[in-house]
Design an enzyme around this catalytic site. Structure first.
Site, mmCIF file in Angstrom:
data_model
loop_
_atom_site.group_PDB
_atom_site.id
_atom_site.type_symbol
_atom_site.label_atom_id
_atom_site.label_comp_id
_atom_site.label_asym_id
_atom_site.label_seq_id
_atom_site.Cartn_x
_atom_site.Cartn_y
_atom_site.Cartn_z
ATOM 1 N N TYR A 182 0.792 -1.227 0.000
ATOM 2 C CA TYR A 182 0.000 0.000 0.000
ATOM 3 C C TYR A 182 0.819 1.270 0.000
ATOM 4 C CZ TYR A 182 0.225 -0.994 5.117
ATOM 5 O OH TYR A 182 0.621 -1.309 6.384
ATOM 6 N N ARG A 184 7.321 12.987 8.273
ATOM 7 C CA ARG A 184 7.847 12.105 7.249
ATOM 8 C C ARG A 184 7.278 12.513 5.904
ATOM 9 N NH1 ARG A 184 6.883 5.625 7.833
ATOM 10 N NH2 ARG A 184 4.770 6.303 7.401
#
Lengths: 420, 420
Positions: free
Chosen positions: A230, A380
């Site tokens: 994913y 991130r």
């Protein structure tokens, strides 16, 4: 000026993968999506594939769908994933979740080294991978030890510290190829060779590297691998994962979960389990077919684009992000949470800030940027070669700067939401 | 004449669930679909739900989908399934496959009875359930015994034979509530009480009963249960499964697969696993979200229709099928593979014939009926209360008759295809 948006646009103009961007859904053109490493974008082709799977195959073909491509899907899709991993035929399956696949392979590996009682990993590994290993140890009676090599700076692991942990008691070395928080990229060939020299097996988690980092599982002699679909594989939310078992090991290993899809003759309905020949023995129950089929269209695109080209652009993107970090974000109080050398880096860049959590919320809720946050202070930025432009990177950095300079983050509390 | 199609049409005219039929896709109005127990039909609402999940949530919301209903999906959908199982809040999760859930719960159960060394089942159980139990025994060092009560006639199990197998060494009794081949329905309350009287735990596989047979897990004191969602629950091909763990046991048990979704605080990313409170500890990895979300629209319909009404129609359908069997199929050389008493029957009827395999192929390939075949000679007709009409039953029986009378089956070889 290299720090201007115009320069980013020049980079985009020379990007030979730029055209792939239009193959993916962009519902909001102003949104800067930096979360490719938690959930990759939706390919347009997947919309069509799922529509056919639902309306024609389930709705129309009904049970016959199993004879029209469903039954083979774990192997067929596994073979496509194998093309991104440097793996030859018959060694990769798309199935279950990464956690369940890890569980199966850790137990399979430990059974191959019954006299050895240590599993080696490190503190950069994805915690769930450590949890699964801890659960395997508990299940086997607590006779194994999980040794974690330390990450001195929280960003990288010194190979010497890792190698020190590997000894004649080590059954298995299991690591993430790219660390989920810092993006640190391991030298898979070297670590694998070192583990083998000590008689240990290796199991790599490729979740953050597959599709964006060249991998040669066969050539590097890797024993086992798992990964999710994913992130950079664009397989959809919670997409089924994959596993790799090296050909030579397949006869000697078994999955602990003896489900009927891993049976030699599932439709004979005999009362005693006989593992299927080859990699199929690592299948367990009936696969979640819609989620499984959703993986396939993106894989076809990734294979067409090619790992080498994706890696080249990935390095350009992360290099560029770090260049802008130095110019724009370091002066604003951010620190870099990712190695500066491209050789030690996957496709995401972490920037850290004491107010990282609040800044991350401001980015999402006020500035239309979607990164993700990883405790205690990491923001991130996942840079996906097929869907991230250099202009995206420029805009993300600019909004990170504004989140601090314009004090947007002060509107948000530091208390953590239940889910992030 | 009760054996005429007109009579079937009268039954349909009085069917208070008949309107649900239009809520499902019917691509081919001439097709007689009798495979509800292998793959239930597609609800129209599921098409819309998946379109939104793919295009709006994945495509548009991207990672934010996790905050907009995905993260809660295993619990939310589990709670809806619980409504079909007589289970109160906080005891059911939608997750993984039936095989993986069985694996987790068998090991959890055995850990609660460490001094006992027998698992009791019978030869009517779904073979995969036996395989999983065999795998658990192997994993635990081969110290347990799997005792299978015999099914004398291949159709039912004498409770006395089952009870004889349950003794003070029995840790767990695990059975299918409705047998996959014959449709035999167990007296769950009685078997559970008998197991408990011997100090054993029980684990029921509800795959062939949920949605069509009244179940009272709480009231009957059941310890553990699992089941799939792709049969009478219309959740789609390989839909994620579910598990039930009785409230009082939850603190004392753990899943062997320590994945991050079963962690107390998955997003704190601590290095040591702490199981979540309550049923959540039985989650493992990231769930396959598209397949999971696809389950939900059918559940809403099933809950609205109500188990009692579905059971009533299911009994009418199977009674009617057996009445026609006696009138039309017995004279054609078929035998009945399903109990005649509705109290001992789920929602499918098996008819047997020495040429069953070839007849089944003729039904599919020449006569536009989709049953499914189970070795050695069973043609299984799954009668789903929301989607099967009495006229469907009539037509299926008429085509079964023709398959033999007009020798259609002779065109097909008896050699088995790889997948059926």
């Amino acid at each position: 000026m290299r720090a201007d948006l115009d320069y980013a646009r020049q980079l985009d103009a020379h990007d030979d993968l730029a055209a792939y961007r239009d193959a993916f859904a962009h519902a909001d053109d102003e949104l800067i999506y930096m979360d490719g490493n938690s959930l990759g974008r939706l390919p347009h082709a997947t919309i069509e594939r799922l529509r056919a799977a639902v309306e024609q195959e389930w709705g129309g073909d009904l049970i016959r769908g199993w004879n029209h491509g469903w039954y083979e899907a774990p192997r067929r899709i596994g073979a496509k994933i194998a093309g991104l991993l440097g793996a030859g035929a018959g060694q990769v399956l798309a199935c279950d979740s990464t956690s369940v696949n890890l569980f199966k392979l850790i137990l399979a590996a430990l059974a191959l080294r019954p006299e050895r009682r240590a599993i080696v990993s490190d503190t950069l590994n994805f915690p769930s991978d450590l949890y699964v290993a801890q659960g395997c140890i508990e299940l086997l009676g607590g006779r194994h030890e999980l040794r974690l090599a330390p990450a001195a700076d929280g960003t990288t692991v010194d190979p010497a510290a890792l190698y020190e942990a590997i000894d004649q008691q080590t059954a298995l070395v299991t690591l993430s190829h790219v660390a989920f928080k810092s993006g640190f990229l391991y030298d898979m060939a070297a670590v694998t060779a070192r583990a083998h020299a000590a008689g240990a097996l290796v199991l790599w988690d490729l979740s953050h590297s597959a599709g964006v980092v060249p991998i040669e599982l066969d050539a590097w002699g890797v024993d086992f691998a798992v990964g999710c679909c994913y992130k950079y594989l664009n397989g959809g939310p919670g997409a089924p994962a994959y596993l790799y078992v090296r050909q030579e090991l397949q006869k000697a290993v078994r999955s602990p979960i003896w489900g009927w899809f891993g049976q030699q003759a599932p439709f004979a309905f005999g009362l005693d389990y006989q593992p299927a020949a080859g990699i199929d023995r690592f299948l367990s129950g009936t696969p979640p077919m819609l989620s499984l089929l959703a993986i396939e269209p993106a894989l076809d695109m990734l294979l067409e684009a090619g790992v080498e080209r994706m890696r080249r652009k990935s390095v350009q993107l992360t290099d560029y992000a770090i260049e802008l970090f130095d110019a724009v974000l370091a002066p604003a109080g951010y620190t870099l949470g990712t190695p500066r050398s491209a050789d030690q880096r996957g496709s995401h860049v972490s920037v850290r800030h004491p107010e990282g959590y609040r800044i991350n919320r401001a980015l999402i809720e006020a500035l239309n940027v979607l990164p993700d946050f990883r405790e205690p202070d990491n923001i991130r930025l996942g840079l996906a070669p097929l869907t991230t432009s250099f202009a995206d990177v420029w805009r993300a950095v600019e909004r990170l700067r504004r989140a601090v300079a314009e004090r947007h983050y002060e509107r948000f509390p530091a208390e953590r939401l239940a889910v992030t």
